[in-house]
Scaffold this motif. Structure first.
Motif, PDB file in Angstrom:
ATOM      1  N   GLU A 112       0.828  -1.216   0.000  1.00 58.44           N
ATOM      2  CA  GLU A 112       0.000   0.000   0.000  1.00 58.44           C
ATOM      3  C   GLU A 112       0.857   1.259   0.000  1.00 58.44           C
ATOM      4  OE1 GLU A 112      -3.547   0.839   1.244  1.00 58.44           O
ATOM      5  OE2 GLU A 112      -4.399  -1.155   1.417  1.00 58.44           O
ATOM      6  N   ARG A 113       1.964   1.236   0.728  1.00 59.67           N
ATOM      7  CA  ARG A 113       2.849   2.403   0.739  1.00 59.67           C
ATOM      8  C   ARG A 113       3.439   2.638  -0.656  1.00 59.67           C
ATOM      9  NH1 ARG A 113       6.447   1.921   6.322  1.00 59.67           N
ATOM     10  NH2 ARG A 113       4.678   1.839   7.782  1.00 59.67           N
ATOM     11  N   ILE A 114       3.791   1.564  -1.321  1.00 57.61           N
ATOM     12  CA  ILE A 114       4.358   1.692  -2.665  1.00 57.61           C
ATOM     13  C   ILE A 114       3.330   2.288  -3.615  1.00 57.61           C
ATOM     14  CG2 ILE A 114       5.255   0.407  -4.647  1.00 57.61           C
ATOM     15  CD1 ILE A 114       6.359  -1.634  -2.595  1.00 57.61           C
ATOM     16  N   MET A 115       2.135   1.759  -3.604  1.00 59.95           N
ATOM     17  CA  MET A 115       1.119   2.221  -4.539  1.00 59.95           C
ATOM     18  C   MET A 115       0.606   3.620  -4.209  1.00 59.95           C
ATOM     19  SD  MET A 115       0.678   0.123  -7.026  1.00 59.95           S
ATOM     20  CE  MET A 115       2.469   0.116  -6.997  1.00 59.95           C
ATOM     21  N   GLY A 116       0.810   4.045  -2.965  1.00 63.13           N
ATOM     22  CA  GLY A 116       0.419   5.397  -2.588  1.00 63.13           C
ATOM     23  C   GLY A 116       1.182   6.468  -3.351  1.00 63.13           C
ATOM     24  N   ALA A 117       2.358   6.122  -3.868  1.00 66.57           N
ATOM     25  CA  ALA A 117       3.148   7.073  -4.649  1.00 66.57           C
ATOM     26  C   ALA A 117       2.608   7.240  -6.067  1.00 66.57           C
ATOM     27  CB  ALA A 117       4.607   6.619  -4.703  1.00 66.57           C
ATOM     28  N   TYR A 118       1.707   6.351  -6.479  1.00 69.18           N
ATOM     29  CA  TYR A 118       1.240   6.347  -7.859  1.00 69.18           C
ATOM     30  C   TYR A 118      -0.137   6.979  -8.046  1.00 69.18           C
ATOM     31  CZ  TYR A 118       5.047   3.142  -9.023  1.00 69.18           C
ATOM     32  OH  TYR A 118       6.288   2.580  -9.217  1.00 69.18           O
ATOM     33  N   THR A 119      -0.953   6.958  -7.028  1.00 67.97           N
ATOM     34  CA  THR A 119      -2.316   7.464  -7.197  1.00 67.97           C
ATOM     35  C   THR A 119      -2.866   7.972  -5.872  1.00 67.97           C
ATOM     36  OG1 THR A 119      -4.573   6.885  -7.886  1.00 67.97           O
ATOM     37  CG2 THR A 119      -3.272   5.146  -6.858  1.00 67.97           C
ATOM     38  N   ARG A 120      -3.728   8.987  -5.951  1.00 67.75           N
ATOM     39  CA  ARG A 120      -4.384   9.518  -4.757  1.00 67.75           C
ATOM     40  C   ARG A 120      -5.731   8.861  -4.511  1.00 67.75           C
ATOM     41  NH1 ARG A 120      -3.864  15.715  -6.615  1.00 67.75           N
ATOM     42  NH2 ARG A 120      -4.458  14.643  -8.534  1.00 67.75           N
ATOM     43  N   ASP A 121      -6.222   8.111  -5.494  1.00 63.83           N
ATOM     44  CA  ASP A 121      -7.521   7.457  -5.371  1.00 63.83           C
ATOM     45  C   ASP A 121      -7.402   6.237  -4.455  1.00 63.83           C
ATOM     46  OD1 ASP A 121     -10.382   7.221  -6.771  1.00 63.83           O
ATOM     47  OD2 ASP A 121      -9.535   5.208  -6.565  1.00 63.83           O
ATOM     48  N   ALA A 122      -8.141   6.235  -3.341  1.00 62.37           N
ATOM     49  CA  ALA A 122      -7.991   5.182  -2.330  1.00 62.37           C
ATOM     50  C   ALA A 122      -8.364   3.804  -2.880  1.00 62.37           C
ATOM     51  CB  ALA A 122      -8.847   5.513  -1.108  1.00 62.37           C
ATOM     52  N   GLN A 123      -9.441   3.729  -3.654  1.00 58.17           N
ATOM     53  CA  GLN A 123      -9.887   2.432  -4.170  1.00 58.17           C
ATOM     54  C   GLN A 123      -8.892   1.876  -5.179  1.00 58.17           C
ATOM     55  OE1 GLN A 123     -13.907   2.528  -5.592  1.00 58.17           O
ATOM     56  NE2 GLN A 123     -14.037   0.310  -5.876  1.00 58.17           N
ATOM     57  N   THR A 124      -8.377   2.733  -6.038  1.00 53.43           N
ATOM     58  CA  THR A 124      -7.372   2.287  -7.012  1.00 53.43           C
ATOM     59  C   THR A 124      -6.107   1.837  -6.303  1.00 53.43           C
ATOM     60  OG1 THR A 124      -8.233   3.845  -8.667  1.00 53.43           O
ATOM     61  CG2 THR A 124      -6.020   2.979  -9.030  1.00 53.43           C
ATOM     62  N   ARG A 125      -5.707   2.578  -5.266  1.00 48.89           N
ATOM     63  CA  ARG A 125      -4.500   2.230  -4.511  1.00 48.89           C
ATOM     64  C   ARG A 125      -4.647   0.867  -3.853  1.00 48.89           C
ATOM     65  NH1 ARG A 125      -4.409   6.349  -1.524  1.00 48.89           N
ATOM     66  NH2 ARG A 125      -5.316   5.491   0.371  1.00 48.89           N
ATOM     67  N   GLN A 126      -5.794   0.591  -3.232  1.00 48.62           N
ATOM     68  CA  GLN A 126      -6.006  -0.694  -2.573  1.00 48.62           C
ATOM     69  C   GLN A 126      -6.010  -1.837  -3.584  1.00 48.62           C
ATOM     70  OE1 GLN A 126      -9.623  -0.931  -0.307  1.00 48.62           O
ATOM     71  NE2 GLN A 126      -9.222  -2.993   0.436  1.00 48.62           N
ATOM     72  N   THR A 127      -6.664  -1.628  -4.716  1.00 44.80           N
ATOM     73  CA  THR A 127      -6.704  -2.654  -5.760  1.00 44.80           C
ATOM     74  C   THR A 127      -5.297  -2.966  -6.266  1.00 44.80           C
ATOM     75  OG1 THR A 127      -8.905  -1.937  -6.459  1.00 44.80           O
ATOM     76  CG2 THR A 127      -7.614  -3.205  -8.049  1.00 44.80           C
ATOM     77  N   ALA A 128      -4.514  -1.900  -6.510  1.00 42.20           N
ATOM     78  CA  ALA A 128      -3.148  -2.081  -7.006  1.00 42.20           C
ATOM     79  C   ALA A 128      -2.275  -2.792  -5.978  1.00 42.20           C
ATOM     80  CB  ALA A 128      -2.550  -0.725  -7.363  1.00 42.20           C
ATOM     81  N   ALA A 129      -2.452  -2.458  -4.692  1.00 41.36           N
ATOM     82  CA  ALA A 129      -1.645  -3.065  -3.637  1.00 41.36           C
ATOM     83  C   ALA A 129      -1.918  -4.563  -3.524  1.00 41.36           C
ATOM     84  CB  ALA A 129      -1.925  -2.377  -2.301  1.00 41.36           C
ATOM     85  N   GLU A 130      -3.178  -4.969  -3.611  1.00 41.79           N
ATOM     86  CA  GLU A 130      -3.522  -6.395  -3.551  1.00 41.79           C
ATOM     87  C   GLU A 130      -2.886  -7.156  -4.712  1.00 41.79           C
ATOM     88  OE1 GLU A 130      -7.747  -6.584  -3.549  1.00 41.79           O
ATOM     89  OE2 GLU A 130      -7.969  -5.894  -1.473  1.00 41.79           O
ATOM     90  N   TYR A 131      -2.945  -6.567  -5.882  1.00 37.09           N
ATOM     91  CA  TYR A 131      -2.385  -7.221  -7.064  1.00 37.09           C
ATOM     92  C   TYR A 131      -0.859  -7.306  -6.965  1.00 37.09           C
ATOM     93  CZ  TYR A 131      -1.686  -8.309 -12.001  1.00 37.09           C
ATOM     94  OH  TYR A 131      -1.330  -8.909 -13.182  1.00 37.09           O
ATOM     95  N   LEU A 132      -0.208  -6.237  -6.498  1.00 30.21           N
ATOM     96  CA  LEU A 132       1.252  -6.212  -6.392  1.00 30.21           C
ATOM     97  C   LEU A 132       1.766  -7.272  -5.421  1.00 30.21           C
ATOM     98  CD1 LEU A 132       3.932  -4.805  -7.120  1.00 30.21           C
ATOM     99  CD2 LEU A 132       3.534  -3.279  -5.166  1.00 30.21           C
ATOM    100  N   ALA A 133       1.107  -7.396  -4.264  1.00 29.19           N
ATOM    101  CA  ALA A 133       1.545  -8.381  -3.276  1.00 29.19           C
ATOM    102  C   ALA A 133       1.480  -9.795  -3.841  1.00 29.19           C
ATOM    103  CB  ALA A 133       0.687  -8.268  -2.017  1.00 29.19           C
ATOM    104  N   LEU A 134       0.467 -10.076  -4.650  1.00 30.89           N
ATOM    105  CA  LEU A 134       0.322 -11.424  -5.202  1.00 30.89           C
ATOM    106  C   LEU A 134       1.325 -11.702  -6.326  1.00 30.89           C
ATOM    107  CD1 LEU A 134      -3.568 -11.723  -5.251  1.00 30.89           C
ATOM    108  CD2 LEU A 134      -1.993 -13.076  -3.854  1.00 30.89           C
ATOM    109  N   ILE A 135       1.511 -10.741  -7.238  1.00 28.11           N
ATOM    110  CA  ILE A 135       2.397 -11.032  -8.372  1.00 28.11           C
ATOM    111  C   ILE A 135       3.870 -11.018  -7.984  1.00 28.11           C
ATOM    112  CG2 ILE A 135       0.789 -10.183 -10.117  1.00 28.11           C
ATOM    113  CD1 ILE A 135       2.608  -7.683 -10.351  1.00 28.11           C
ATOM    114  N   SER A 136       4.177 -10.623  -6.753  1.00 25.65           N
ATOM    115  CA  SER A 136       5.571 -10.729  -6.309  1.00 25.65           C
ATOM    116  C   SER A 136       6.029 -12.186  -6.288  1.00 25.65           C
ATOM    117  CB  SER A 136       5.734 -10.106  -4.918  1.00 25.65           C
ATOM    118  OG  SER A 136       4.999 -10.834  -3.943  1.00 25.65           O
TER     119      SER A 136
END
Length: 456
Positions: A112-136
């Motif tokens: 979530e901290r990483i994706m916070g640098a990319y977007t201010r939209d909370a829903q988009t940030r949460q969606t991106a964070a879930e996807y990032l953690a899995l594709i690692s």
């Protein structure tokens, strides 16, 4: 010369076509993934795209290590130095495994901290964070597969990575359909299903390459102690070659992530539109990336044998092939952009923006392709990677990033114009690359580091 031209073209095709098919296959299945995710809405599309941008930092670092391995392996093959080939492979494998472990831990612990640098939209940030953690979970198998692919291509066996990629891409697409939409009795998983499918397909890709790898390619010479292989490696020469590549790729990737952050801060629709252009960009570059790979192998072997004039002639031929292919693909993108956007269930304004972005992209495709062949294959083949580092750094950080920030946040232009106005970095990079190319100082022969020994 005609016979020489014919033989050269055959050698290029034997290396370039399987690599191009592999890259285009991956991009085309990525397009299928995007289409499936595109049915879920703009937020999911933007979230996956932003997570993919951060993951691309890791991808380009692994690409840099693979490029270093390719330079060394190609030159050592030209010198018939099998020991140097093995040293290069295992040293780069060790480093890429360490980087994979670090990135995996960071993405799992701080998504979530990483994706916070990319977007201010909370829903988009949460969606991106879930996807990032899995594709690692793809990072470790990706590192192993990248090094094995490099070895096989340098050994002029590029079809084996292609076969593994075909199987992995088919598995990825099938699992995407099942897991995203909930088929075969499973509950719909959305982007989580897409991430799981990606992880499983990357693991299968590595496993298949290990099973297909001819053991003779890394066989030891008689009476050679394996434990001494890396201890006697020319680490100084290796680091002088690798570090500029790592800096170059890291700075370029950070620049691309700045661009992604710019698009994300313009609007979610702008970020989604840029994400939808990625598969097309991947297919276009993938169609001609084989020329860059072929340049690294063919020219590297000639430099390893000391055939500098032959290497220079081969480089010029590859640039001509690349320009011709780029012009044809540029025209195809312009003609087919309207058909492409109809594949997505997104707002009409997003579709219109995608078409504008693709038109702008088509205009700079020739420069992108020539830079890929020059910087990604030709100039690196002699091990003088500092040239590429400086050229890419100037193009991205002295031209592209300032123009992107200016056009987005000062002039407040639409995203298509922002993309177009930051694209002159490709022209600047091409001008510097051609100047270095013509001076021929990049044409160097690596120190063998060991007495030549027969290759299997």
């Amino acid at each position: 010369m005609m016979k020489s031209n014919d033989h050269f073209l055959q050698s290029v095709c034997a290396l370039a076509i399987p690599v191009a098919l592999q890259s285009m296959l991956q991009s085309s299945f990525s397009m299928v993934d995007q289409i499936m995710i595109g049915q879920l809405g703009e937020i999911q599309v933007a979230g996956v795209g932003l997570a993919g941008k951060f993951a691309s930092i890791y991808a380009v670092l692994i690409s840099a290590i693979g490029a270093a391995a390719g330079i060394m392996i190609s030159q050592y093959l030209g010198q018939e130095n099998s020991r140097g080939v093995r040293q290069s492979f295992f040293a780069n494998l060790l480093l890429s495994g360490g980087i994979a472990g670090i990135f995996t831990a960071v993405c799992i612990l701080f998504p979530e901290r990483i994706m916070g640098a990319y977007t201010r939209d909370a829903q988009t940030r949460q969606t991106a964070a879930e996807y990032l953690a899995l594709i690692s979970g793809t990072f470790v198998p990706m590192a192993g597969a990248a090094l094995l692919s490099t070895l096989l291509r340098c050994r002029e066996r590029p079809r084996l990575p292609l076969y593994a990629s075909i199987a992995a891409a088919l598995l990825n697409t099938g699992l995407n359909y099942i897991l995203i939409f909930g088929k075969l009795g499973l509950a719909p998983m959305g982007i989580k299903g897409a991430a799981i499918a990606t992880v499983l397909s990357q693991c299968e890709n590595l496993l298949l390459m290990l099973l297909m790898l001819p053991r003779a390619l890394l066989a030891r010479t008689e009476n050679e102690p394996q434990r001494a292989l890396l201890a006697q490696f020319h680490w100084r020469q290796y680091l002088s070659l690798l570090l500029p590549l790592l800096v170059c790729e890291a700075m370029w990737s950070l620049g691309e992530n700045v661009y992604a952050a710019i698009y994300g801060h313009i609007s979610t629709d702008a970020s989604a539109a840029m994400t939808l252009t990625n598969p097309v960009q991947g297919i276009v570059i993938g169609a001609l990336c084989g020329l860059s790979q072929a340049a690294g192998v063919i020219i590297g072997k000639r430099l390893g044998r000391g055939e500098t004039e032959d290497a220079y002639w081969a480089a010029k031929r590859l640039l001509i092939y690349g320009l011709a292919g780029a012009l044809m693909l540029s025209a195809a993108v312009m003609l087919l952009s309207g058909v492409y956007v109809k594949l997505y269930q997104v707002e009409e304004t997003v579709k219109a923006t995608v078409r504008q972005l693709l038109f702008a992209y088509a205009l700079v495709v020739p420069f992108k392709v020539l830079n890929m062949i020059l910087g990604g294959g030709i100039l690196r083949s002699g091990g003088q990677t500092k040239y590429v580092m400086f050229i890419d750094g100037i193009g991205t950080w002295c031209c592209g990033v300032p123009l992107g920030l200016l056009s987005a946040f000062v002039l407040r232009l639409p995203v298509a114009w922002v993309y177009f106005l930051l694209s002159p970095e490709e022209c600047l990079r091409f001008g510097f690359s051609m100047a270095v190319f013509r001076r021929k100082k990049w044409m160097r022969r690596l120190d063998a580091g060991a007495q030549p020994s027969g290759l299997p």
